[in-house]
Design an enzyme around this catalytic site. Structure first.
Site, PDB file in Angstrom:
ATOM      1  N   SER A 146       1.016  -1.039  -0.185  1.00 49.11           N
ATOM      2  CA  SER A 146      -0.090   0.010  -0.024  1.00 49.11           C
ATOM      3  C   SER A 146       0.903   1.375   0.003  1.00 49.11           C
ATOM      4  CB  SER A 146      -0.972  -0.044   1.119  1.00 49.11           C
ATOM      5  OG  SER A 146      -1.310   1.301   1.468  1.00 49.11           O
ATOM      6  N   TYR A 159      -1.178  -0.410  10.363  1.00 45.65           N
ATOM      7  CA  TYR A 159      -1.668  -1.199   9.186  1.00 45.65           C
ATOM      8  C   TYR A 159      -0.521  -0.893   8.162  1.00 45.65           C
ATOM      9  CZ  TYR A 159      -3.834  -1.158   4.339  1.00 45.65           C
ATOM     10  OH  TYR A 159      -4.032  -1.691   3.119  1.00 45.65           O
TER      11      TYR A 159
HETATM   12  P1  NAP Z   1     -11.795  -5.643  -0.323  1.00 43.12           P
HETATM   13  O1  NAP Z   1     -12.417  -4.897  -1.663  1.00 43.12           O
HETATM   14  O2  NAP Z   1     -12.678  -5.330   0.950  1.00 43.12           O
HETATM   15  O3  NAP Z   1     -11.773  -7.095  -0.682  1.00 43.12           O
HETATM   16  C1  NAP Z   1     -11.249  -7.989   0.254  1.00 43.12           C
HETATM   17  C2  NAP Z   1     -11.263  -9.441  -0.292  1.00 43.12           C
HETATM   18  O4  NAP Z   1     -10.654 -10.213   0.795  1.00 43.12           O
HETATM   19  C3  NAP Z   1     -12.798 -10.081  -0.363  1.00 43.12           C
HETATM   20  O5  NAP Z   1     -12.900 -10.861  -1.222  1.00 43.12           O
HETATM   21  C4  NAP Z   1     -12.919 -10.810   1.273  1.00 43.12           C
HETATM   22  O6  NAP Z   1     -14.055 -11.792   1.049  1.00 43.12           O
HETATM   23  C5  NAP Z   1     -11.471 -11.270   1.387  1.00 43.12           C
HETATM   24  N1  NAP Z   1     -10.988 -11.268   2.724  1.00 43.12           N
HETATM   25  C6  NAP Z   1     -11.066 -10.466   3.583  1.00 43.12           C
HETATM   26  N2  NAP Z   1     -10.660 -10.961   4.715  1.00 43.12           N
HETATM   27  C7  NAP Z   1      -9.970 -12.265   4.448  1.00 43.12           C
HETATM   28  C8  NAP Z   1      -9.144 -13.305   5.098  1.00 43.12           C
HETATM   29  N3  NAP Z   1      -8.911 -13.331   6.632  1.00 43.12           N
HETATM   30  N4  NAP Z   1      -8.906 -14.546   4.231  1.00 43.12           N
HETATM   31  C9  NAP Z   1      -9.372 -14.715   3.300  1.00 43.12           C
HETATM   32  N5  NAP Z   1      -9.977 -13.590   2.561  1.00 43.12           N
HETATM   33  C10 NAP Z   1     -10.392 -12.518   3.254  1.00 43.12           C
HETATM   34  O7  NAP Z   1     -10.428  -5.138  -0.235  1.00 43.12           O
HETATM   35  P2  NAP Z   1      -9.248  -4.563  -1.342  1.00 43.12           P
HETATM   36  O8  NAP Z   1      -9.588  -2.867  -0.998  1.00 43.12           O
HETATM   37  O9  NAP Z   1      -9.463  -5.153  -2.615  1.00 43.12           O
HETATM   38  O10 NAP Z   1      -8.097  -4.902  -0.550  1.00 43.12           O
HETATM   39  C11 NAP Z   1      -7.044  -5.682  -1.036  1.00 43.12           C
HETATM   40  C12 NAP Z   1      -5.826  -5.533  -0.857  1.00 43.12           C
HETATM   41  O11 NAP Z   1      -5.312  -4.293  -1.194  1.00 43.12           O
HETATM   42  C13 NAP Z   1      -5.374  -5.326   0.634  1.00 43.12           C
HETATM   43  O12 NAP Z   1      -4.158  -6.307   0.988  1.00 43.12           O
HETATM   44  C14 NAP Z   1      -5.346  -4.077   1.131  1.00 43.12           C
HETATM   45  O13 NAP Z   1      -4.419  -3.564   2.090  1.00 43.12           O
HETATM   46  C15 NAP Z   1      -4.674  -3.593  -0.142  1.00 43.12           C
HETATM   47  N6  NAP Z   1      -4.888  -2.186  -0.453  1.00 43.12           N
HETATM   48  C16 NAP Z   1      -6.228  -1.581  -0.699  1.00 43.12           C
HETATM   49  C17 NAP Z   1      -6.097  -0.157  -0.903  1.00 43.12           C
HETATM   50  C18 NAP Z   1      -7.585   0.540  -1.065  1.00 43.12           C
HETATM   51  O14 NAP Z   1      -7.773   1.618  -1.343  1.00 43.12           O
HETATM   52  N7  NAP Z   1      -8.616  -0.502  -1.488  1.00 43.12           N
HETATM   53  C19 NAP Z   1      -5.024   0.666  -0.728  1.00 43.12           C
HETATM   54  C20 NAP Z   1      -3.745   0.015  -0.624  1.00 43.12           C
HETATM   55  C21 NAP Z   1      -3.801  -1.340  -0.413  1.00 43.12           C
HETATM   56  P3  NAP Z   1     -14.546 -12.601   2.279  1.00 43.12           P
HETATM   57  O15 NAP Z   1     -15.367 -11.382   3.005  1.00 43.12           O
HETATM   58  O16 NAP Z   1     -15.582 -13.415   1.703  1.00 43.12           O
HETATM   59  O17 NAP Z   1     -13.595 -13.024   3.343  1.00 43.12           O
END
Ligand code: NAP
Length: 254
Positions: A146, A159
């Site tokens: 991130s 985080y």
């Molecule tokens: P998201 O849209 O909330 O999706 C999260 C996914 O992970 C869902 O499919 C969820 O499904 C699954 N999940 C959550 N906890 C889990 C666990 N303990 N074991 C297995 N699966 C799990 O999140 P996102 O924004 O795409 O984030 C993905 C990655 O990108 C993360 O590493 C985050 O730190 C990084 N990131 C995001 C952003 C942003 O702005 N969105 C920015 C920088 C980095 P279920 O609920 O069915 O488990």
């Protein structure tokens, strides 16, 4: 109009953790549209089924499994089922993360510190340990860090520090896994997903984030997926140990 992608992953098998929505799903979709068989997973069966259906509707070969990344048996089964079905692993994307607290680091309870390290760092290592014996020559591992890994600011501080750890992990594993496996990382900026909803749903906060970018917009899951597809492909065959910042020009590193 549908974009036409290349077919850089024809015959390849890609596992993407935490991938039934958001960035993980976007990565699975992109690798799948470029010809990979994709293995997706998350904690809830219903989410897995829905995501697999969406991918299959787009003509993508997909296997979906329940895998809570903290569950050792789930991790084992994820790899076992992948090998039983596809016989090898070419790409592993480690995408799971949690951010259970917005408190300052000095106020964060031990149980929350443990959870942050466990989900954001340790389980990715453990999943990779399971996958490693099955990785092909010319394979690729990608961590999802991130922009907060470079600037662990207030509200996202601890985080962010776990995401900083992934930058180091990328360097260390690139060395350990060379020359057959390249290990890289992406550092997304802000992307409107469920994970980021508490930041993005507030209009003022959203505008403040957009203003921090040079491109005056949030990122998309497709922006992140395109970067992962590059790093996982032979187009990046001389790139390892690197982190690509995909944040619309938000301040990161020189
Ligand atoms: P998201 O849209 O909330 O999706 C999260 C996914 O992970 C869902 O499919 C969820 O499904 C699954 N999940 C959550 N906890 C889990 C666990 N303990 N074991 C297995 N699966 C799990 O999140 P996102 O924004 O795409 O984030 C993905 C990655 O990108 C993360 O590493 C985050 O730190 C990084 N990131 C995001 C952003 C942003 O702005 N969105 C920015 C920088 C980095 P279920 O609920 O069915 O488990």
């Amino acid at each position: 109009m549908e974009k036409n992608f290349g077919r850089r992953f024809e015959g390849k098998v890609a596992i993407i953790s935490a991938s039934t929505q958001g960035i993980g799903f976007g990565i699975a979709e992109r690798l799948g549209l470029e010809g990979a068989a994709v293995v997706i997973s998350s904690r809830r069966q219903r989410n897995v089924d829905e995501a697999v259906n969406k991918l299959k509707k787009r003509g993508i070969e997909a296997l979906g499994l329940v895998c809570h990344v903290s569950n050792a048996q789930h991790r084992k089964d994820l790899i076992k089922n992948t090998i039983e079905k596809y016989g090898k692993i070419d790409v592993v994307v480690l995408n799971a993360a949690a951010n259970p607290s917005v408190e300052g680091i000095l106020e964060t309870k031990e149980s929350i510190l443990d959870k942050l390290w466990e989900i954001n760092v340790k389980t990715s290592i453990l999943l990779l340990q399971e996958a490693a014996p099955h990785l092909t020559k010319n394979s690729s591992v990608i961590f999802v860090s991130s922009i907060t890994g470079y600037h662990p600011g207030r509200g996202l501080a601890m985080y962010g520090v776990t995401k900083t750890a992934l930058l180091g992990l990328t360097k260390a594993l690139a060395d350990e896994m060379a020359p057959d496996t390249r290990v890289n990382c992406i550092a997304p900026g802000f992307v409107p997903t469920h994970f980021a909803s508490y930041l993005i749903n507030d209009d003022e906060q959203k505008r403040a984030i957009e203003e921090k970018t040079l491109l005056n917009r949030l990122g998309t899951t497709q922006d992140m997926a395109a970067a992962v597809a590059y790093l996982a492909s032979d187009d990046a065959s001389y790139v390892t140990g690197e982190t690509l910042v995909i944040a619309g020009g938000m301040p990161s590193k020189l």
